[in-house]
Design a protein around this motif. Structure first.
Motif, short mmCIF file in Angstrom:
data_model
loop_
_atom_site.label_atom_id
_atom_site.label_comp_id
_atom_site.label_asym_id
_atom_site.label_seq_id
_atom_site.Cartn_x
_atom_site.Cartn_y
_atom_site.Cartn_z
N PHE A 113 0.84 -1.19 0.00
CA PHE A 113 0.00 0.00 0.00
C PHE A 113 0.88 1.24 0.00
CE2 PHE A 113 0.78 -0.98 4.44
CZ PHE A 113 1.03 0.26 5.02
N ASN A 115 -0.33 5.10 -2.09
CA ASN A 115 -1.53 5.84 -2.49
C ASN A 115 -2.74 4.92 -2.52
OD1 ASN A 115 -0.43 8.54 -3.17
ND2 ASN A 115 0.75 7.38 -4.65
N ASP A 116 -2.52 3.69 -3.04
CA ASP A 116 -3.59 2.71 -3.20
C ASP A 116 -3.22 1.41 -2.53
OD1 ASP A 116 -5.38 4.30 -4.88
OD2 ASP A 116 -3.84 4.11 -6.43
N PHE A 117 -4.17 0.50 -2.52
CA PHE A 117 -4.00 -0.83 -1.94
C PHE A 117 -4.02 -1.84 -3.07
CE2 PHE A 117 -6.31 -4.68 -0.70
CZ PHE A 117 -5.50 -5.16 0.32
N ARG A 118 -3.05 -2.75 -3.10
CA ARG A 118 -2.99 -3.74 -4.18
C ARG A 118 -2.27 -4.99 -3.71
NH1 ARG A 118 0.43 0.43 -5.73
NH2 ARG A 118 -1.15 1.25 -7.14
N GLU A 127 6.08 5.20 -3.64
CA GLU A 127 4.76 5.82 -3.53
C GLU A 127 4.88 7.16 -2.80
OE1 GLU A 127 1.76 4.73 -4.49
OE2 GLU A 127 2.07 2.63 -5.03
N ASN A 131 -1.55 5.69 2.67
CA ASN A 131 -2.94 5.65 3.13
C ASN A 131 -3.16 4.34 3.89
OD1 ASN A 131 -5.70 5.80 3.50
ND2 ASN A 131 -6.11 6.60 1.46
N LYS A 134 -6.97 3.21 4.31
CA LYS A 134 -7.57 2.53 3.16
C LYS A 134 -7.11 1.08 3.09
CE LYS A 134 -8.08 2.93 -1.86
NZ LYS A 134 -7.76 3.74 -3.06
N ALA A 135 -5.83 0.84 3.38
CA ALA A 135 -5.31 -0.52 3.33
C ALA A 135 -5.98 -1.41 4.37
CB ALA A 135 -3.80 -0.49 3.54
N SER A 138 -9.60 -2.08 3.41
CA SER A 138 -9.69 -3.05 2.30
C SER A 138 -9.51 -4.48 2.81
CB SER A 138 -8.62 -2.73 1.24
OG SER A 138 -8.82 -1.44 0.70
N GLY A 161 -5.84 10.25 3.57
CA GLY A 161 -6.98 9.49 4.04
C GLY A 161 -7.35 9.78 5.48
#
Length: 677
Positions: A113, A115-118, A127, A131, A134-135, A138, A161
């Motif tokens: 993680f 900016n985003d979670f993947r 990055e 955030n 958000k992680a 998710s 976030g």
């Protein structure tokens, strides 16, 4: 199989044998081997048909062992490198992946993680934001119905976030943070925050507010400096102590020239200071020569008026004034757009002056609107007069092409109030929002724009817009989405600029830790939005002369490109339409600001808080072996044996049909060969 099924199979076998013996063993005209062959084939056919009708089934039971899940979240932000933790994270990851006891006890899954979670592919530690909230949210959603203790490998410093400490109470599984970073406190000066306007007007003063923070023992003296290029435009000595470790400085700077003005704020570093990257912040202000002035005219007090003023004024390039109709007529010449809220007969003088000055207007109607007056005072639209009210929602016209519009999920917004009746627009127009009642389109415009003889107008039939602005805040924790939508509408209505086939929208400057997006609209010869066009943008770095070309992707009724891969610097760009001679050029600047380099220590307190709140535990990098041992011995995470019972047919019906066909076919060929047919 049940005893009843076995009995039926036995009866079917006996019956098939008896029929075959009767047909080919008793008083038969066939001799020798032929009667035996026919008898066997007939037995097979009859027995298969009966088995197909009985459809015997039996039960099978299989056992599987299900391991508890163990999601592992890894911080992939630049702060990991800034805190010299890259090697530690890579070593941690390898230990967790290869530990046999942990893999035998848990089903491991790895995620990264920033900016985003993947899902974890590879770690770059590049990055620009972190955030954590958000992680964790998710993971909470992915494993909401499963036992899934979560290992969080992070320094705990969040830059984007919601605060993950406040939302940790909603996490259903335990969190086990592994703390990255040095917990030792070093002497450090930092520019914690710097606030300024994005825009300023020429020959005005624009305000700046900065918060300076000191961490250390004893006292420290430094200087706060603001530079424009090589020139110092502001200087102030500052002193700190252990008890007085924060200072807020507010001052103003003059806007002396039009255009983008770049500044550097610096807090002079101490001699023994370890991290100096958080001592410097770049900021910029775009100086403009004239503001867009919007006049709101209303004869009633309504929360919509305040919401509209806030939404329009959220863009610092615009000023908003609210006046009653009796005061507004004499002021119209100073304003580019006149917003008329629920006109009635007191607006007569205002409408006369608007007609004389050819002013652009934005009319909002509702329950207090005098439609008798409005139908007579202008000829662009009309509405049948009733005394009934209704609740209406909006449906976005995705083919709207006058300007780029994002869908705010209008259909899910609270309904607006309006007078019952169809709104008829009698001049060329485009519908932006269509009216719907109880989820069904009424085929009546709710919000439409029109342009006639160089004058732009819009009508929004519905009151209660303050609810939509409030709803956007509930959805996104920000008014930004609604304010941007209103801002685009006002920008179009306040301008008399001739429409171009290619319209490009961009900011003059961006911070490189925020989204860097440029949007464009392309119209055909009839000024209808062309969704089949292929647009590209050519970006050139003004210093290095490096050129990069990006495609623009279609998004609803506009094209958009994300340029976050570009480094800080000044750029020239050209948006062009492939196979066409239409192009638009411009420039923008990306300011360097790496928020991930502003941290000196891990945020141990927050990581311990979420661990305690979720009944987990906190570990440091040196304690990873202890973590793995604790997880494998924790009785809360047991493997579960599951049994699965299946009912399957004794013989698949497809095979029975094949046997029946084969036996009948064989019997037919035998008879044919022997001249019996």
């Amino acid at each position: 199989m049940t005893a009843e099924t076995i009995l039926f199979i036995g009866i079917a076998g006996i019956f098939s044998l008896a029929v075959s013996v009767f047909m080919y063993g008793y008083k038969t005209k066939y001799k020798g081997m032929l009667r035996w062959v026919f008898g066997v084939l007939r037995f097979v056919t009859l027995f298969s048909v009966l088995l197909l009708l009985i459809n015997p089934k039996f039960k099978t039971e299989t056992y599987t062992v299900e391991k508890p899940k163990l999601p592992i979240l890894i911080d992939n932000s630049a702060s990991v490198v800034a805190l010299n933790q890259k090697e530690n994270v890579e070593a941690l990851l390898k230990q967790l992946q290869e530990n046999p006891d942990l893999n035998d006890r848990f089903d491991l899954s790895f995620f990264s993680f920033g900016n985003d979670f993947r899902g974890l592919d590879s770690l770059s530690f590049s990055e620009k934001n972190t955030n954590i909230s958000k992680a964790l949210a998710s993971i909470n959603e992915l494993f909401k119905n499963e036992t899934a203790p979560t290992v969080l490998i992070s320094d705990g410093n969040q830059t984007l976030g919601a605060d993950y400490a406040f939302s940790s109470a909603t996490f259903k599984n335990q969190i086990f943070p592994i703390v990255l970073g040095d917990t030792t406190k070093h002497t450090d000066l930092a520019i914690e925050q710097l606030n300024t306007n994005r825009y300023a007007f020429l020959k005005n003063q624009f305000p700046i507010e900065t918060i300076l923070v000191y961490n250390g023992t004893g006292s420290a003296n430094s200087q706060f400096i603001v530079k424009q290029g090589a020139s110092v435009v502001y200087r102030k000595p500052v002193s700190f102590s252990e008890t007085n470790n924060t200072q807020t400085i507010s001052f103003t700077l003059p806007a002396t020239s039009v255009g983008l003005q770049k500044y550097t704020a610096q807090l002079v570093a101490l001699q023994d200071e370890k991290n100096t990257s958080n001592n410097v912040k770049q900021f910029a202000v775009e100086v403009i020569d004239q503001a867009t002035n919007v006049l709101i005219v209303s004869s009633i007090v309504h929360p919509d008026v305040g919401a509209l003023k806030k939404a329009i004024a959220s863009n610092e390039q615009r000023t908003v004034l609210i006046k009653k109709p009796s005061e507004a007529a004499a002021l119209l010449n100073d304003y580019q757009l006149v917003l008329l809220y629920q006109p009635d007969r007191s607006f007569s003088t205002v409408y006369s002056e608007i007609e004389k000055l050819k002013k652009n207007t934005f009319v909002i109607t509702g329950l207090e609107t005098d439609w008798n007056f409005l139908n007579n005072i202008q000829k662009n639209y009309s509405k049948e007069i009733t005394n009934q009210t209704e609740d209406v929602s909006g449906i976005l016209n995705v083919n709207y092409g006058t300007f780029a519009v994002d869908d705010l999920a209008f259909e899910a917004m609270r309904p607006l109030k309006t007078l019952f009746g169809a709104l008829e627009i009698t001049v060329p127009h485009e519908v932006l929002l269509e009216q719907s009642v109880d989820g069904f389109s009424s085929e009546t415009p709710m919000l439409a724009t029109m342009e006639l003889n160089g004058v732009r107008n819009a009508i929004w039939d519905g009151e209660g817009l303050w609810k939509w602005r409030a709803q956007s805040f509930l959805n996104d924790n920000s008014f930004e989405t609604f304010d941007n939508f209103t801002g685009k509408l006002v920008q179009y209505l306040a301008s008399n600029k001739r429409r171009s086939r290619l319209e490009v929208s961009n900011e003059t400057f961006y911070y490189n830790n925020n989204p860097i997006k440029i949007s464009a609209q392309y119209f055909d010869q009839n000024f209808v939005f062309d969704s089949r066009a292929s647009l590209s943008i050519n970006v050139t770095n003004s210093e290095t002369k490096e050129r990069i070309t990006f495609p623009l992707l279609l998004k609803n009724n506009f094209y958009e490109v994300d340029l976050n891969s570009l480094n800080a610097g000044s750029y020239l760009f050209t948006v062009s339409v492939n196979d066409q001679t239409v192009a638009r050029s411009g420039s923008f600047t990306i300011l360097d600001f790496n928020v991930e380099q502003q941290f000196l220590n891990a945020d141990v307190a927050k990581l311990q808080y979420i661990a305690n709140t979720s009944n987990g535990a906190t570990y440091f990098v040196s304690q990873v072996d202890q973590l793995m041992s604790d997880l494998t011995k924790d009785n809360r995470y047991q493997q579960i044996q599951k049994s699965e019972q299946k009912v399957i047919p004794l013989i698949d019906w497809k095979y029975l049909l094949a046997i029946i066909v084969l036996s009948l076919t064989a019997e037919w060929f035998m008879r044919k060969y022997n001249g019996l047919i």
